[in-house]
Design a protein around this motif. Structure first.
Motif, short mmCIF file in Angstrom:
data_model
loop_
_atom_site.label_atom_id
_atom_site.label_comp_id
_atom_site.label_asym_id
_atom_site.label_seq_id
_atom_site.Cartn_x
_atom_site.Cartn_y
_atom_site.Cartn_z
N ALA A 276 -6.00 -3.69 -9.37
CA ALA A 276 -6.31 -5.09 -9.08
C ALA A 276 -5.06 -5.92 -8.80
O ALA A 276 -5.01 -6.67 -7.81
N ARG A 277 -4.04 -5.81 -9.64
CA ARG A 277 -2.83 -6.63 -9.47
C ARG A 277 -2.08 -6.23 -8.20
O ARG A 277 -1.57 -7.09 -7.47
N LEU A 278 -2.02 -4.93 -7.94
CA LEU A 278 -1.30 -4.44 -6.76
C LEU A 278 -1.93 -4.96 -5.48
O LEU A 278 -1.24 -5.44 -4.57
N ILE B 56 -1.54 1.98 8.29
CA ILE B 56 -2.08 1.50 7.03
C ILE B 56 -1.53 2.37 5.90
O ILE B 56 -1.78 3.58 5.85
N LEU B 57 -0.76 1.75 5.04
CA LEU B 57 -0.16 2.43 3.90
C LEU B 57 -1.22 2.65 2.83
O LEU B 57 -1.88 1.70 2.40
N CYS B 58 -1.40 3.90 2.41
CA CYS B 58 -2.37 4.19 1.35
C CYS B 58 -1.66 4.50 0.04
O CYS B 58 -0.71 5.31 0.01
N PHE B 59 -2.11 3.87 -1.03
CA PHE B 59 -1.62 4.19 -2.37
C PHE B 59 -2.46 5.34 -2.93
O PHE B 59 -3.67 5.39 -2.72
N HIS C 171 0.40 -2.67 8.85
CA HIS C 171 -0.65 -3.64 9.12
C HIS C 171 -1.59 -3.87 7.94
O HIS C 171 -2.22 -4.91 7.84
N GLY C 172 -1.69 -2.87 7.08
CA GLY C 172 -2.62 -2.99 5.96
C GLY C 172 -2.33 -1.96 4.90
O GLY C 172 -1.43 -1.12 5.05
N VAL C 173 -3.10 -2.04 3.81
CA VAL C 173 -2.98 -1.05 2.74
C VAL C 173 -4.36 -0.52 2.39
O VAL C 173 -5.38 -1.20 2.56
N GLY C 174 -4.37 0.71 1.89
CA GLY C 174 -5.61 1.35 1.47
C GLY C 174 -5.41 2.06 0.16
O GLY C 174 -4.32 2.03 -0.44
N LEU C 175 -6.45 2.74 -0.28
CA LEU C 175 -6.45 3.46 -1.56
C LEU C 175 -7.14 4.79 -1.33
O LEU C 175 -8.30 4.82 -0.92
N ASP C 176 -6.42 5.90 -1.59
CA ASP C 176 -7.03 7.21 -1.35
C ASP C 176 -6.66 8.19 -2.47
O ASP C 176 -6.20 7.77 -3.52
N GLY D 118 2.45 2.36 -7.76
CA GLY D 118 2.05 1.70 -6.54
C GLY D 118 2.95 0.50 -6.24
O GLY D 118 3.35 0.28 -5.09
N PHE D 119 3.27 -0.29 -7.27
CA PHE D 119 4.17 -1.43 -7.09
C PHE D 119 5.55 -0.96 -6.63
O PHE D 119 6.19 -1.61 -5.80
N ALA D 120 6.02 0.16 -7.17
CA ALA D 120 7.32 0.69 -6.75
C ALA D 120 7.29 1.08 -5.27
O ALA D 120 8.26 0.84 -4.54
N THR D 121 6.17 1.64 -4.82
CA THR D 121 6.03 1.99 -3.41
C THR D 121 5.98 0.74 -2.54
O THR D 121 6.58 0.68 -1.46
N LEU D 122 5.27 -0.27 -3.02
CA LEU D 122 5.21 -1.53 -2.27
C LEU D 122 6.60 -2.13 -2.13
O LEU D 122 6.95 -2.66 -1.07
#
Length: 334
Positions: A180-182, A136-139, A163-168, A148-152
């Protein structure tokens, strides 16, 4: 069966562990020596002595300094494999590893280098110990949404392995709505969505994570107790909380384990799980979190089984994987 043996025998999923947070000082110094990286501390003992955190930010400052030792694919492989070996001993049958690519790409480490090392360890853990895993990729929430968009964008070629993304990272002053947009874009890409909320941030951040980011699980979430309507909603919707008791004490969310609200949340009907967060820094891997919490709060074995069941039910795996684990769990005496 004594408590330690019982806990380690429970088939369980770990849903909240930052792989960079499993970097033990001994490995940190070995990697730093191998990679020619200067650390802020002179010894393993001095490093451990620095683990006296006053809040989340004081921990993060140390965490990012230690992560500088991770440079090569081999480093990430060895880090994750060491975690899996401990997780296997603790009864983990499935682990969903958070990783922070921005911590590494900012230092010139290629995104693919991180994923290559972690994925190789995941494959090795499956062969050696039969442990299933997900990445799980965390921003990092203290950075901007544009970053965050650049990382995506960097992640897109690797998306089949994520498999997923998170926020930390730093919660205060960085509400989930900032991204929200990311997260809308991540949902369009078919990724699972989770987010840290309600650790240091207020209950409103949990509501934001649910309504704006549309998360499937809340990481931490313990401050939900301050909002009875939110508690009712979490019970009704059975949103899993990935609670990390030793972390909460180490970062001063609670003064000690005896005052943690995990048992009250569980008895209120919330889908509580127990996890280790950053175990190298917070004093224990998942079994230690189970054992110390059970002793401090007087959790019954039936409640410990319930927590393990919650973790398996909340994991991002197909029923074909989950069902045998649940059958094993159900067969254990309470």
């Amino acid at each position: 069966m004594d408590l330690e043996h019982f806990v380690c025998s429970l088939p369980k999923a770990e849903l909240h562990v930052h792989i960079e947070g499993t970097l033990e000082p001994e490995m940190m110094f070995e990697l730093a020596r191998r990679n020619g990286v200067a650390l802020p501390w002179k010894s393993v003992e001095e490093t451990r002595a620095a683990y006296a955190f006053t809040d989340l930010q004081s921990f993060l400052d140390l965490y990012y300094a230690g992560a500088a030792a991770l440079i090569h694919e081999r480093d990430f492989f060895e880090l994750a494999l060491a975690y899996f070996e401990r997780a296997h001993a603790d009864g983990v049958v499935h682990a969903e590893l958070f990783f922070d690519p921005q911590t590494h790409t900012a230092r010139g480490v290629a995104f693919a280098t991180v994923v290559d090392g972690l994925e190789r360890a995941c494959a090795e853990a499956q062969v050696r110990w039969g442990i299933s895993s997900r990445l799980i990729l965390c921003f990092l929430r203290h950075l901007s949404e544009d970053e965050g968009f650049a990382t995506l964008e960097q992640a897109l070629p690797q998306l089949a392995r994520i498999h997923g993304v998170g926020l930390d990272s730093s919660e205060r002053g960085h509400p989930p709505a900032k991204f929200a947009r990311l997260f809308a874009r991540c949902r369009e890409l078919g990724l699972h969505i989770v987010a840290h909320a309600g650790e240091e941030g207020p209950p409103a951040y949990i509501v934001d994570a649910l309504d704006v980011l549309k998360v499937e699980r809340i990481d931490h979430g313990v401050r939900c107790a301050e909002d009875p309507a939110l508690v009712e909603r979490l019970v009704r919707e059975q949103v899993a909380l990935t609670v990390c008791p030793l972390s909460n004490v180490k970062l001063c969310v609670f003064p000690d384990l005896a005052q943690h609200n995990l048992k009250r949340l569980l008895e209120a009907g919330l889908k509580v799980t127990i996890n280790s967060d950053d175990p190298a820094y917070f004093g224990g891997y998942i079994a230690r979190n189970f054992i110390d919490t059970a002793r401090a709060l007087g959790l019954s074995r039936a409640q410990l089984k319930r927590i393990a069941r919650n973790s398996l039910e909340a994991s991002f795996v197909p029923e074909s994987l989950r069902t045998p684990w649940l059958l094993r769990l159900d067969a254990m005496p309470a």
